[in-house]
Design a protein around this motif. Structure first.
Motif, mmCIF file in Angstrom:
data_model
loop_
_atom_site.group_PDB
_atom_site.id
_atom_site.type_symbol
_atom_site.label_atom_id
_atom_site.label_comp_id
_atom_site.label_asym_id
_atom_site.label_seq_id
_atom_site.Cartn_x
_atom_site.Cartn_y
_atom_site.Cartn_z
ATOM 1 N N THR A 301 0.848 -1.179 0.000
ATOM 2 C CA THR A 301 0.000 0.000 0.000
ATOM 3 C C THR A 301 0.884 1.229 0.000
ATOM 4 O O THR A 301 1.959 1.230 0.582
ATOM 5 C CB THR A 301 -0.899 0.075 1.247
ATOM 6 N N GLN A 304 -1.924 7.425 0.773
ATOM 7 C CA GLN A 304 -3.206 7.816 0.184
ATOM 8 C C GLN A 304 -3.937 6.694 -0.527
ATOM 9 O O GLN A 304 -4.938 6.928 -1.175
ATOM 10 C CB GLN A 304 -3.038 8.988 -0.773
ATOM 11 N N ASP A 305 -3.452 5.475 -0.417
ATOM 12 C CA ASP A 305 -4.304 4.361 -0.810
ATOM 13 C C ASP A 305 -5.359 4.238 0.285
ATOM 14 O O ASP A 305 -5.248 4.853 1.337
ATOM 15 C CB ASP A 305 -3.507 3.062 -0.874
ATOM 16 N N ARG A 306 -6.338 3.414 -0.010
ATOM 17 C CA ARG A 306 -7.400 3.329 0.973
ATOM 18 C C ARG A 306 -7.547 1.889 1.445
ATOM 19 O O ARG A 306 -7.487 0.967 0.649
ATOM 20 C CB ARG A 306 -8.696 3.813 0.328
ATOM 21 N N ILE A 307 -7.699 1.724 2.753
ATOM 22 C CA ILE A 307 -7.969 0.401 3.297
ATOM 23 C C ILE A 307 -9.391 0.407 3.831
ATOM 24 O O ILE A 307 -9.778 1.288 4.601
ATOM 25 C CB ILE A 307 -6.975 0.036 4.415
ATOM 26 N N ILE A 308 -10.162 -0.571 3.397
ATOM 27 C CA ILE A 308 -11.578 -0.586 3.735
ATOM 28 C C ILE A 308 -11.887 -1.878 4.478
ATOM 29 O O ILE A 308 -11.527 -2.964 4.020
ATOM 30 C CB ILE A 308 -12.420 -0.518 2.438
ATOM 31 N N SER A 316 -16.311 0.222 5.576
ATOM 32 C CA SER A 316 -15.923 1.526 6.100
ATOM 33 C C SER A 316 -14.417 1.662 6.012
ATOM 34 O O SER A 316 -13.688 0.711 6.275
ATOM 35 C CB SER A 316 -16.413 1.691 7.540
ATOM 36 N N ALA A 317 -14.000 2.841 5.611
ATOM 37 C CA ALA A 317 -12.573 3.085 5.492
ATOM 38 C C ALA A 317 -11.964 3.057 6.882
ATOM 39 O O ALA A 317 -12.559 3.551 7.828
ATOM 40 C CB ALA A 317 -12.339 4.440 4.840
ATOM 41 N N VAL A 318 -10.805 2.444 7.035
ATOM 42 C CA VAL A 318 -10.210 2.376 8.362
ATOM 43 C C VAL A 318 -9.036 3.318 8.462
ATOM 44 O O VAL A 318 -8.449 3.712 7.457
ATOM 45 C CB VAL A 318 -9.811 0.937 8.738
ATOM 46 N N TYR A 319 -8.719 3.662 9.691
ATOM 47 C CA TYR A 319 -7.792 4.751 9.877
ATOM 48 C C TYR A 319 -6.334 4.356 9.799
ATOM 49 O O TYR A 319 -5.492 5.156 9.506
ATOM 50 C CB TYR A 319 -8.071 5.426 11.226
ATOM 51 N N ALA A 320 -6.051 3.102 10.082
ATOM 52 C CA ALA A 320 -4.645 2.762 10.147
ATOM 53 C C ALA A 320 -4.378 1.423 9.495
ATOM 54 O O ALA A 320 -5.239 0.558 9.451
ATOM 55 C CB ALA A 320 -4.198 2.715 11.613
ATOM 56 N N TYR A 323 -4.892 -1.861 11.455
ATOM 57 C CA TYR A 323 -6.246 -2.217 11.886
ATOM 58 C C TYR A 323 -6.323 -3.731 12.112
ATOM 59 O O TYR A 323 -5.949 -4.514 11.252
ATOM 60 C CB TYR A 323 -7.235 -1.796 10.807
ATOM 61 N N GLN A 335 -7.694 -0.123 -1.931
ATOM 62 C CA GLN A 335 -8.027 0.647 -3.122
ATOM 63 C C GLN A 335 -6.890 1.616 -3.441
ATOM 64 O O GLN A 335 -6.415 2.333 -2.566
ATOM 65 C CB GLN A 335 -9.329 1.426 -2.874
ATOM 66 N N LEU B 2 -1.340 0.294 16.375
ATOM 67 C CA LEU B 2 -2.438 1.180 16.035
ATOM 68 C C LEU B 2 -2.018 2.617 15.822
ATOM 69 O O LEU B 2 -2.842 3.502 15.756
ATOM 70 C CB LEU B 2 -3.528 1.148 17.113
ATOM 71 N N GLN B 4 -0.559 5.562 13.512
ATOM 72 C CA GLN B 4 -0.705 5.761 12.083
ATOM 73 C C GLN B 4 0.648 5.796 11.403
ATOM 74 O O GLN B 4 1.434 6.702 11.633
ATOM 75 C CB GLN B 4 -1.440 7.068 11.848
ATOM 76 N N LYS B 6 1.022 5.215 7.831
ATOM 77 C CA LYS B 6 0.869 5.797 6.507
ATOM 78 C C LYS B 6 -0.409 6.602 6.495
ATOM 79 O O LYS B 6 -1.348 6.283 7.178
ATOM 80 C CB LYS B 6 0.760 4.686 5.470
ATOM 81 N N MET B 7 -0.386 7.633 5.670
ATOM 82 C CA MET B 7 -1.614 8.402 5.533
ATOM 83 C C MET B 7 -2.566 7.608 4.648
ATOM 84 O O MET B 7 -2.342 7.469 3.468
ATOM 85 C CB MET B 7 -1.310 9.724 4.832
ATOM 86 N N LEU B 8 -3.591 7.085 5.226
ATOM 87 C CA LEU B 8 -4.547 6.366 4.396
ATOM 88 C C LEU B 8 -5.801 7.211 4.309
ATOM 89 O O LEU B 8 -6.293 7.721 5.299
ATOM 90 C CB LEU B 8 -4.840 5.001 5.006
ATOM 91 N N VAL B 9 -6.294 7.353 3.098
ATOM 92 C CA VAL B 9 -7.438 8.232 2.894
ATOM 93 C C VAL B 9 -8.668 7.620 3.527
ATOM 94 O O VAL B 9 -8.967 6.458 3.337
ATOM 95 C CB VAL B 9 -7.673 8.439 1.394
ATOM 96 N N VAL B 10 -9.382 8.393 4.311
ATOM 97 C CA VAL B 10 -10.565 7.892 4.969
ATOM 98 C C VAL B 10 -11.786 8.567 4.363
ATOM 99 O O VAL B 10 -11.823 9.764 4.196
ATOM 100 C CB VAL B 10 -10.500 8.186 6.469
ATOM 101 N N SER B 11 -12.759 7.781 3.965
ATOM 102 C CA SER B 11 -13.976 8.387 3.454
ATOM 103 C C SER B 11 -15.108 7.391 3.564
ATOM 104 O O SER B 11 -15.036 6.460 4.341
ATOM 105 C CB SER B 11 -13.779 8.838 2.013
ATOM 106 N N PRO B 13 -18.575 4.923 2.228
ATOM 107 C CA PRO B 13 -19.015 4.027 1.166
ATOM 108 C C PRO B 13 -20.120 4.669 0.342
ATOM 109 O O PRO B 13 -20.760 5.594 0.826
ATOM 110 C CB PRO B 13 -19.541 2.826 1.944
ATOM 111 N N PHE B 15 -17.449 2.723 -2.248
ATOM 112 C CA PHE B 15 -16.111 3.111 -2.674
ATOM 113 C C PHE B 15 -15.924 2.955 -4.171
ATOM 114 O O PHE B 15 -14.811 3.029 -4.678
ATOM 115 C CB PHE B 15 -15.080 2.289 -1.905
#
Ligand code: SF4
Ligand code: SF4
Lengths: 446, 324
Positions: A301, A304-308, A316-320, A323, A335, B2, B4, B6-11, B13, B15
């Motif tokens: 990853t 700015q990739d996304r882990i869902i 739901s997108a997860v923060y770290a 996770y 993603q 737990l 952080q 990497k900066m992972l984009v959160v948004s 669904p 997706f």
């Protein structure tokens, strides 16, 4: 998943992918060095914790964190607690996270006493955190009795295959689990809901099934009740309040295994959906950080990739990246940042796509105007907010690229909060009144 | 753990998205409409090119100015203003003076759309609002025969709508459907710049329907409404009322059925309402043409149905689980 046609007249078909006889078995991910278990209550008072960092735990040991609550987790490894921290999950839900460093292979044998002696109370006491996270307490509420149990053998979201896998590969434990469930709950109306491709597997074991269509979103519980069981669903009425309870096929299999072996299963089936939407089903120890699984599968990853957590429509997108896999994490989707769809702040152009796609006839084009304006009560009263089964299709097709689904969830969330506040205020007012009356009485007496 | 790394984009669904966007939709309609206008541009030459360019550019400018005035994000990029300008120009005679075009696009974009809150909030088709105001205020400019008198045409030398109105169907009996549909490039009917080439409008409309950019329910019921109503009139008194085919292929009928009535914001979204809406447009068009005071009824018919749209669109299936 999505069959598009250049002829727009034919609507893109959004279909579930089926697990069939040729699907390879789940890939086992080796047990991790560190696990994180999430207890379903917020961490409020560190000093009152019942467990502490440095304590030794055994696999299968029941861990509770507070005297006031009987919420527990089952340790999935043997080792030592390294930290206990607050953890915020999806939509602000708060947990207590227990980090455990693995070491040793002893197993806690408290549960083995119940081997072959299933009962609802020991199930509630030990099996609430098995893979699939069954809501066993709900089966034990005499005021709101459950009359029918549907064993979900199909995941509601697209591309997710954990439950289908459980049916494909664990029909024997599922059969045993269903027998046990019937015995301990006294509920005899239990059916397994599966896609047509898995009916044969279930029938070989003589399990009663109902077939769910492969067209999204037919595997969402409310849709199963409406289309497969043929019962009328009512907006705002929970399925449990209709006497119907859904339990994951994976949980049922886990219960079957638990009572057969006297050991609480600790591995969860997780569908890993890669950036190119290919999927691999793995079995991982509950609490394994997602990063471990991705490393094992050679998935990288980037920023700015996304882990869902969950599938593409409802996850739901997860923060770290660390996770941890939860008992109910059926899928992890990665993603690429290039594939993240745009969300615009345009207003609805009234194209009607959402109307033609909503499976339950919500007037989305009107609803969304009220949601955007924050007029949630009108949305609920006049524009069928509560009919929504949360499939996400309206957002998926929206020409204006509006985050409609997010608006809908936010509105439901807000309405719950408003109702709670109102109830609280009412209770407070009543209490004040009572106190006043008491005071008056006291004064009169004096 | 737990923390952080990497900066992972959160948004939120879902997706994934089907890929349809506002700009894709408007650009497609714009290009198709422009292609359908080409025969008109070819025929009427430079003045027509001038009218179309002026309409499109002034519409964009009006929208831009309104965005500025309302301190809202600039929305001209979505192509909607350009499309309004183009559709408006397609209805105009090639000889329209510049101020006429600019006033028209002002009314269309500013009064027809922006003051209601922009795209999606307009209760009426903006281009038609522009047209209606001009038609009421400066009726003479729409006398296509006079306006286009200086052109020499090979076959159809009259604006069929006016001819039918003033003289009766025999005035247009020499016009056959094939000419109206454009047998060859030069045999176009007199009329609005973009409304003269029936064949291109039909092909374009079918393309838009197939690509799901406009709704077939509206177009088909519109045309059916025209045919059936005109047929009834024609049976009743063939000497007085034109044949259904003439009604279908002349005036703004095809432009209306494929490009004007199908405006998202001012048309219904449900199946039955769309059929009622389209049929209503068609029926009213013929009624206005045959018994009303205007030569062509498309503009007013669609505007009237726009007005009725919110009521018609109430005919919708009950949401599942709705408790009344
Ligand atoms: S998410 Fe949208 S499409 Fe799905 S049920 Fe709700 S309103 Fe309808
Ligand atoms: S799909 Fe989006 S733009 Fe189209 S009507 Fe529905 S909410 Fe409006």
């Amino acid at each position: 998943m999505i069959k598009k046609s250049i002829i727009g007249l034919i609507r893109p078909k959004v279909e579930y992918e089926m697990v069939g006889p040729t699907t390879p078995g789940a890939q086992a991910i080796s047990a991790p060095m560190n696990v994180t278990l999430l207890v379903d209550i917020p961490l409020e008072n560190r000093n009152a914790l019942l467990i502490k960092a440095g304590e030794k735990v055994k696999e299968g040991q029941k861990l509770t964190v507070s005297k006031e609550s009987d919420v527990y987790v089952i340790s999935t490894v043997t080792g030592e607690i390294t930290a206990i921290n607050p953890f915020t999950g999806d939509r602000g839900k708060e947990y207590t996270a227990i980090d455990i460093k693995a070491g040793g292979d002893e197993i806690d044998d408290t549960f083995s006493a119940f081997k072959s002696k299933p009962a609802l109370d020991n199930a509630i006491n030990f099996l609430e955190c098995v893979p699939g996270k069954p809501d066993l307490k709900r089966l034990n509420d005499p005021d709101r009795p459950i009359k029918k149990i549907v064993v979900a053998g199909m995941d509601p979201d697209l591309l997710v295959a954990a439950k289908q896998y459980a049916v494909r590969y664990s029909c024997i434990p599922i059969k045993k689990g269903i027998e046990i469930l019937k015995k301990i709950t006294g509920i005899n109306d239990v059916v397994l809901a599966v896609p047509p491709s898995l009916e044969r597997d279930a029938h070989t074991e003589m399990i009663d099934t109902v077939a769910v269509s492969t067209k999204y979103p037919s595997a969402i519980p409310r849709m199963i009740v409406k289309d497969v069981l043929g019962q009328e669903i009512q907006a705002g009425v929970k399925l449990e309040d209709m006497g119907i309870c859904f339990i994951s096929a994976e949980s049922i299999a886990a219960m079957g295994d638990a009572y057969k072996d006297g050991k609480i299963p600790n591995r969860k089936l997780v569908t890993i959906i890669n950036k190119d939407l290919t999927k691999t089903v793995v079995s991982a120890v509950i609490g394994t950080p997602v990063g471990n699984i991705l490393a094992a599968l050679d998935i990288t990853t980037n920023d700015q990739d996304r882990i869902i957590a969950g599938g593409p429509m409802r996850g739901s997108a997860v923060y770290a990246g660390d996770y941890p896999i939860q008992p109910d994490t059926d899928a992890i989707m990665i993603q690429d940042k290039a594939d993240i769809p745009n969300v615009s702040d345009s207003a609805c152009i009234n194209c009607g796509e959402c109307i033609r796609t909503c499976p339950v006839n919500v007037p989305v084009n009107l609803l969304v105007r009220f949601l955007e304006a924050g007029e949630y009560e009108e949305a609920a009263d006049d524009y069928d907010l509560y009919s929504c089964v949360e499939c996400g299709l309206c957002s998926f097709v929206c020409t204006a690229e509006m985050p409609i689904f997010q608006f809908i969830r936010l509105a439901k969330h807000e309405l719950v909060r408003i109702q709670e506040e109102e109830a609280e205020a009412e209770a407070a007012a009543e209490a004040a009144e009572a106190a006043e009356a008491e005071q008056l009485e006291a004064e009169e007496n004096a | 753990m737990l923390n952080q790394k990497k900066m992972l984009v959160v948004s939120h669904p879902p997706f994934i998205h089907m890929g349809s966007t506002i700009s894709k939709k408007t650009y497609n309609i714009f290009i198709v409409a422009l292609i359908a206008t080409l025969p008109g541009l070819y025929r009427y030459g430079a003045p027509a090119v001038g009218v179309v360019s002026l309409a499109v550019s002034s519409a964009i400018i009006w929208e831009y100015l309104m965005n500025m005035a309302n301190k809202r994000p600039v929305s001209v990029g979505d192509g909607n203003a350009a499309l309004i300008g183009l559709l408006f120009a397609m209805m105009l005679p090639a000889t329209s003076p510049w101020w006429f075009v600019v006033v028209g696009t002002f009314v269309a974009v500013v009064i027809g759309k922006e003051i209601f809150g922009g795209m999606g909030a307009n209760p009426f088709n903006p281009a038609l609002i522009g047209m209606a105001i001009l038609m009421v205020s400066w009726r003479n400019y729409f006398d296509f025969d006079a306006a286009l008198a200086n052109y020499t045409f090979e076959t159809i030398k009259v604006y069929p709508m006016t001819a039918m109105k003033n003289v009766g169907p025999e005035a247009v009996s020499t016009i056959n459907a094939c000419d109206l549909l454009m047998g060859n490039l030069l045999k176009l009917q007199i009329g609005g710049i973009g409304a003269t080439c029936g064949l291109f409008l039909i092909i374009g409309g079918i393309y838009l329907i197939i690509r799901n950019f406009i709704r077939w329910e509206i177009s088909v019921s519109f045309l059916a409404g025209i045919l059936i109503t005109a047929y009834i009139f024609n049976c009743y008194d063939p000497a007085k009322y034109g044949s259904p085919v003439i009604h279908l292929l002349s005036g703004y009928t095809l432009l209306g059925a494929f490009f004007l009535a199908t405006d998202d914001s001012s048309s219904p979204v449900y199946f039955i309402p769309m059929l009622i809406f389209g049929a209503g447009c068609g029926i009213l068009t013929v009624l206005i043409r045959n018994v009303g005071m205007y030569a062509d009824g498309v503009v007013l018919a669609i505007l009237f149905m726009n007005l009725a749209n919110p009521i018609i669109d109430k005919i919708r299936p009950k949401a599942i689980g709705k408790v009344d």
